[in-house]
Design a protein around this motif. Structure first.
Motif, PDB file in Angstrom:
ATOM      1  N   PHE A 195       0.858  -1.185   0.000  1.00 11.55           N
ATOM      2  CA  PHE A 195       0.000   0.000   0.000  1.00 11.55           C
ATOM      3  C   PHE A 195       0.895   1.236   0.000  1.00 11.55           C
ATOM      4  O   PHE A 195       1.866   1.304   0.747  1.00 11.55           O
ATOM      5  CB  PHE A 195      -0.902   0.039   1.240  1.00 11.55           C
ATOM      6  N   GLU A 196       0.557   2.198  -0.832  1.00  5.68           N
ATOM      7  CA  GLU A 196       1.277   3.460  -0.792  1.00  5.68           C
ATOM      8  C   GLU A 196       0.960   4.179   0.514  1.00  5.68           C
ATOM      9  O   GLU A 196      -0.080   3.954   1.138  1.00  5.68           O
ATOM     10  CB  GLU A 196       0.891   4.346  -1.986  1.00  5.68           C
ATOM     11  N   PHE A 197       1.873   5.059   0.925  1.00  3.67           N
ATOM     12  CA  PHE A 197       1.691   5.806   2.167  1.00  3.67           C
ATOM     13  C   PHE A 197       0.365   6.570   2.137  1.00  3.67           C
ATOM     14  O   PHE A 197       0.075   7.307   1.194  1.00  3.67           O
ATOM     15  CB  PHE A 197       2.854   6.782   2.364  1.00  3.67           C
ATOM     16  N   GLY A 198      -0.463   6.360   3.146  1.00  4.69           N
ATOM     17  CA  GLY A 198      -1.726   7.067   3.265  1.00  4.69           C
ATOM     18  C   GLY A 198      -2.815   6.591   2.324  1.00  4.69           C
ATOM     19  O   GLY A 198      -3.883   7.202   2.254  1.00  4.69           O
ATOM     20  N   SER A 199      -2.594   5.470   1.618  1.00  3.04           N
ATOM     21  CA  SER A 199      -3.550   5.010   0.606  1.00  3.04           C
ATOM     22  C   SER A 199      -4.141   3.659   0.983  1.00  3.04           C
ATOM     23  O   SER A 199      -3.487   2.824   1.609  1.00  3.04           O
ATOM     24  CB  SER A 199      -2.858   4.906  -0.760  1.00  3.04           C
ATOM     25  N   ALA A 200      -5.394   3.451   0.565  1.00  3.12           N
ATOM     26  CA  ALA A 200      -6.051   2.150   0.740  1.00  3.12           C
ATOM     27  C   ALA A 200      -6.338   1.488  -0.599  1.00  3.12           C
ATOM     28  O   ALA A 200      -6.966   0.428  -0.644  1.00  3.12           O
ATOM     29  CB  ALA A 200      -7.354   2.311   1.522  1.00  3.12           C
ATOM     30  N   SER A 201      -5.908   2.082  -1.687  1.00  7.66           N
ATOM     31  CA  SER A 201      -6.195   1.526  -3.011  1.00  7.66           C
ATOM     32  C   SER A 201      -5.191   0.438  -3.377  1.00  7.66           C
ATOM     33  O   SER A 201      -4.034   0.459  -2.928  1.00  7.66           O
ATOM     34  CB  SER A 201      -6.180   2.632  -4.075  1.00  7.66           C
ATOM     35  N   ILE A 202      -5.652  -0.511  -4.197  1.00  7.87           N
ATOM     36  CA  ILE A 202      -4.812  -1.628  -4.634  1.00  7.87           C
ATOM     37  C   ILE A 202      -4.758  -1.615  -6.153  1.00  7.87           C
ATOM     38  O   ILE A 202      -5.798  -1.656  -6.818  1.00  7.87           O
ATOM     39  CB  ILE A 202      -5.379  -2.983  -4.151  1.00  7.87           C
ATOM     40  N   SER A 203      -3.571  -1.576  -6.716  1.00  8.33           N
ATOM     41  CA  SER A 203      -3.418  -1.609  -8.172  1.00  8.33           C
ATOM     42  C   SER A 203      -3.699  -3.020  -8.691  1.00  8.33           C
ATOM     43  O   SER A 203      -3.697  -3.999  -7.933  1.00  8.33           O
ATOM     44  CB  SER A 203      -2.006  -1.193  -8.572  1.00  8.33           C
ATOM     45  N   ASP A 204      -3.948  -3.125  -9.996  1.00  8.72           N
ATOM     46  CA  ASP A 204      -4.195  -4.441 -10.608  1.00  8.72           C
ATOM     47  C   ASP A 204      -3.017  -5.374 -10.382  1.00  8.72           C
ATOM     48  O   ASP A 204      -3.186  -6.585 -10.181  1.00  8.72           O
ATOM     49  CB  ASP A 204      -4.464  -4.273 -12.104  1.00  8.72           C
ATOM     50  N   GLU A 205      -1.809  -4.813 -10.413  1.00 13.57           N
ATOM     51  CA  GLU A 205      -0.615  -5.630 -10.184  1.00 13.57           C
ATOM     52  C   GLU A 205      -0.599  -6.197  -8.774  1.00 13.57           C
ATOM     53  O   GLU A 205      -0.256  -7.364  -8.558  1.00 13.57           O
ATOM     54  CB  GLU A 205       0.635  -4.787 -10.424  1.00 13.57           C
ATOM     55  N   GLU A 206      -1.005  -5.381  -7.806  1.00 11.16           N
ATOM     56  CA  GLU A 206      -1.033  -5.840  -6.421  1.00 11.16           C
ATOM     57  C   GLU A 206      -2.141  -6.863  -6.203  1.00 11.16           C
ATOM     58  O   GLU A 206      -1.984  -7.811  -5.426  1.00 11.16           O
ATOM     59  CB  GLU A 206      -1.213  -4.652  -5.475  1.00 11.16           C
ATOM     60  N   VAL A 207      -3.270  -6.683  -6.891  1.00 19.12           N
ATOM     61  CA  VAL A 207      -4.376  -7.632  -6.760  1.00 19.12           C
ATOM     62  C   VAL A 207      -3.934  -9.040  -7.118  1.00 19.12           C
ATOM     63  O   VAL A 207      -4.344 -10.021  -6.478  1.00 19.12           O
ATOM     64  CB  VAL A 207      -5.577  -7.194  -7.626  1.00 19.12           C
ATOM     65  N   GLN A 208      -3.088  -9.176  -8.119  1.00 23.11           N
ATOM     66  CA  GLN A 208      -2.626 -10.496  -8.540  1.00 23.11           C
ATOM     67  C   GLN A 208      -1.843 -11.211  -7.444  1.00 23.11           C
ATOM     68  O   GLN A 208      -1.729 -12.442  -7.457  1.00 23.11           O
ATOM     69  CB  GLN A 208      -1.790 -10.378  -9.810  1.00 23.11           C
ATOM     70  N   LYS A 209      -1.300 -10.447  -6.487  1.00 22.60           N
ATOM     71  CA  LYS A 209      -0.580 -11.062  -5.379  1.00 22.60           C
ATOM     72  C   LYS A 209      -1.516 -11.792  -4.413  1.00 22.60           C
ATOM     73  O   LYS A 209      -1.046 -12.515  -3.535  1.00 22.60           O
ATOM     74  CB  LYS A 209       0.225  -9.998  -4.632  1.00 22.60           C
ATOM     75  N   LEU A 210      -2.809 -11.572  -4.585  1.00 24.33           N
ATOM     76  CA  LEU A 210      -3.797 -12.270  -3.750  1.00 24.33           C
ATOM     77  C   LEU A 210      -4.178 -13.628  -4.320  1.00 24.33           C
ATOM     78  O   LEU A 210      -4.974 -14.351  -3.714  1.00 24.33           O
ATOM     79  CB  LEU A 210      -5.058 -11.413  -3.614  1.00 24.33           C
ATOM     80  N   ASP A 211      -3.638 -13.976  -5.470  1.00 29.56           N
ATOM     81  CA  ASP A 211      -4.048 -15.187  -6.175  1.00 29.56           C
ATOM     82  C   ASP A 211      -3.888 -16.439  -5.309  1.00 29.56           C
ATOM     83  O   ASP A 211      -4.779 -17.280  -5.230  1.00 29.56           O
ATOM     84  CB  ASP A 211      -3.248 -15.324  -7.471  1.00 29.56           C
ATOM     85  N   GLY A 212      -2.752 -16.569  -4.642  1.00 31.49           N
ATOM     86  CA  GLY A 212      -2.493 -17.771  -3.851  1.00 31.49           C
ATOM     87  C   GLY A 212      -3.454 -17.935  -2.694  1.00 31.49           C
ATOM     88  O   GLY A 212      -4.024 -19.011  -2.488  1.00 31.49           O
ATOM     89  N   VAL A 213      -3.660 -16.860  -1.926  1.00 32.11           N
ATOM     90  CA  VAL A 213      -4.558 -16.956  -0.776  1.00 32.11           C
ATOM     91  C   VAL A 213      -6.004 -17.090  -1.238  1.00 32.11           C
ATOM     92  O   VAL A 213      -6.814 -17.781  -0.600  1.00 32.11           O
ATOM     93  CB  VAL A 213      -4.356 -15.758   0.173  1.00 32.11           C
ATOM     94  N   ALA A 214      -6.349 -16.470  -2.378  1.00 28.07           N
ATOM     95  CA  ALA A 214      -7.708 -16.606  -2.912  1.00 28.07           C
ATOM     96  C   ALA A 214      -7.978 -18.047  -3.342  1.00 28.07           C
ATOM     97  O   ALA A 214      -9.062 -18.586  -3.103  1.00 28.07           O
ATOM     98  CB  ALA A 214      -7.907 -15.659  -4.096  1.00 28.07           C
ATOM     99  N   ASN A 215      -6.997 -18.689  -3.963  1.00 25.26           N
ATOM    100  CA  ASN A 215      -7.159 -20.098  -4.354  1.00 25.26           C
ATOM    101  C   ASN A 215      -7.332 -20.990  -3.130  1.00 25.26           C
ATOM    102  O   ASN A 215      -8.118 -21.950  -3.153  1.00 25.26           O
ATOM    103  CB  ASN A 215      -5.948 -20.561  -5.169  1.00 25.26           C
ATOM    104  N   ALA A 216      -6.616 -20.674  -2.056  1.00 27.06           N
ATOM    105  CA  ALA A 216      -6.764 -21.447  -0.823  1.00 27.06           C
ATOM    106  C   ALA A 216      -8.166 -21.272  -0.247  1.00 27.06           C
ATOM    107  O   ALA A 216      -8.800 -22.245   0.189  1.00 27.06           O
ATOM    108  CB  ALA A 216      -5.713 -21.007   0.192  1.00 27.06           C
ATOM    109  N   MET A 217      -8.670 -20.033  -0.243  1.00 24.03           N
ATOM    110  CA  MET A 217     -10.032 -19.780   0.236  1.00 24.03           C
ATOM    111  C   MET A 217     -11.056 -20.544  -0.596  1.00 24.03           C
ATOM    112  O   MET A 217     -11.990 -21.161  -0.062  1.00 24.03           O
ATOM    113  CB  MET A 217     -10.335 -18.284   0.187  1.00 24.03           C
ATOM    114  N   GLU A 218     -10.884 -20.487  -1.912  1.00 24.69           N
ATOM    115  CA  GLU A 218     -11.823 -21.173  -2.802  1.00 24.69           C
ATOM    116  C   GLU A 218     -11.837 -22.672  -2.532  1.00 24.69           C
ATOM    117  O   GLU A 218     -12.897 -23.309  -2.496  1.00 24.69           O
ATOM    118  CB  GLU A 218     -11.442 -20.890  -4.253  1.00 24.69           C
TER     119      GLU A 218
END
Length: 311
Positions: A195-218
């Motif tokens: 996360f950038e300083f003071g920001s809560a937004s997630i770029s598309d590139e950062e979203v892809q880093k959730l792939d592993g944990v999302a697959n585990a949840m699924e």
């Protein structure tokens, strides 16, 4: 969840969290956008509204008043699934179920209201528990995403049971408010999500880093559609504690939105809470990327009766 007869509320209740009824001794410190900062029992927390996440894509949402000041919310989706949530007079989620078009009910959370010993107070249920004694290595209790070499490690880690016996079922909000209760569940630290300083937004590139944990949840949801995951948001120590609480809560919500929008994790299986700068990973008062993070716990055994009986 639907057997008790309720009185239909024709006008949707005010979803402004500032206007919620609260126990005696709970004070509103600040209102920061759609977040409210509360103080009680020497604890400061942020409170927000999960309705926008839960209602997205719904074809119909309606409410019913129940006895004892409780309110039932029914979210109907285009595929015929209903998400039924019952809240107590203070807005705490005490029951939540997913009901299929065929009538099968999956209980996502359930708490016996008799466990709220004093109806006029929010107390920490962790006070009833002995001090925590961790008898396993740290790597078996906290998984750092930067140390993950194989994406399957997320599933292997999250499928494990709590680190101690669950004494009773807790409401989702009790888990959010009690560090001692949360610590019963293992934790995944998403250190690689920036996360950038003071920001809560997630770029598309950062979203892809959730792939592993999302697959585990699924994968876990295929075995048990009633899983519940807590997403915790954190900040570094720059800025005021109240502003950091609101920012961390938005970060947790942003990750929940990404898991739903990009990976299809149902919103009702996710709950979020921000903790600001209270739990720094690196003890520094300056800007620090490692402290601007999100963590995930599988809290099903704490809030769902079937899962609890199995552990």
């Amino acid at each position: 969840m639907t057997e008790e007869k309720g009185k239909r509320v024709e006008i949707a209740p005010d979803e402004n969290v500032r206007d919620r009824q609260r126990p005696q001794g709970v004070n509103v410190l600040r209102e920061l956008g759609d977040r409210v900062i509360l103080q009680f029992n020497n604890q400061t927390i942020v409170e927000s509204n999960d309705a926008p996440r839960m209602h997205r894509g719904a074809r119909n949402v309606y409410y019913e008043d129940l006895s004892g000041g409780r309110r039932r919310e029914i979210v109907e989706r285009d595929n015929g699934i209903q998400i039924v949530t019952i809240r107590n007079r203070y807005g705490d989620v005490i029951q939540r179920s997913r009901i299929t078009p065929e009538g099968r009910e999956y209980i996502l959370s359930y708490v016996d209201e008799r466990n709220y010993e004093d109806d006029g107070d929010w107390r920490d249920p962790g006070d009833d528990l002995p001090p925590m004694r961790l008898n396993i290595p740290r790597r078996d209790y906290i998984l750092d995403s930067e140390d993950v070499e194989d994406e399957g490690d997320y599933y292997t880690f999250l499928e494990q049971p709590p680190v101690e016996k669950v004494q009773r079922l807790y409401s989702i909000d009790e888990v959010k408010r009690s560090a001692r209760v949360r610590d019963i569940a293992r934790r995944v630290d998403l250190d690689t999500l920036n996360f950038e300083f003071g920001s809560a937004s997630i770029s598309d590139e950062e979203v892809q880093k959730l792939d592993g944990v999302a697959n585990a949840m699924e994968k876990l949801l295929k075995k048990n559609p009633a899983e519940t995951f807590l997403i915790e948001g954190h900040t570094d120590a720059v800025g005021t504690p109240e502003a950091n609480l609101a920012l961390s809560d938005r970060r947790a919500e942003a990750v929940a939105e990404a898991l739903t929008n990009a990976f299809g994790i149902p919103p009702e299986n996710l709950t979020t809470q921000g903790y600001g700068e209270e739990y720094l990973k690196v003890d520094t008062s300056g800007p620090n990327r490692e402290n601007r993070r999100v963590a995930i716990r599988r809290i099903t055994s704490l809030v769902a009766p079937v899962a609890s009986s199995e552990n």
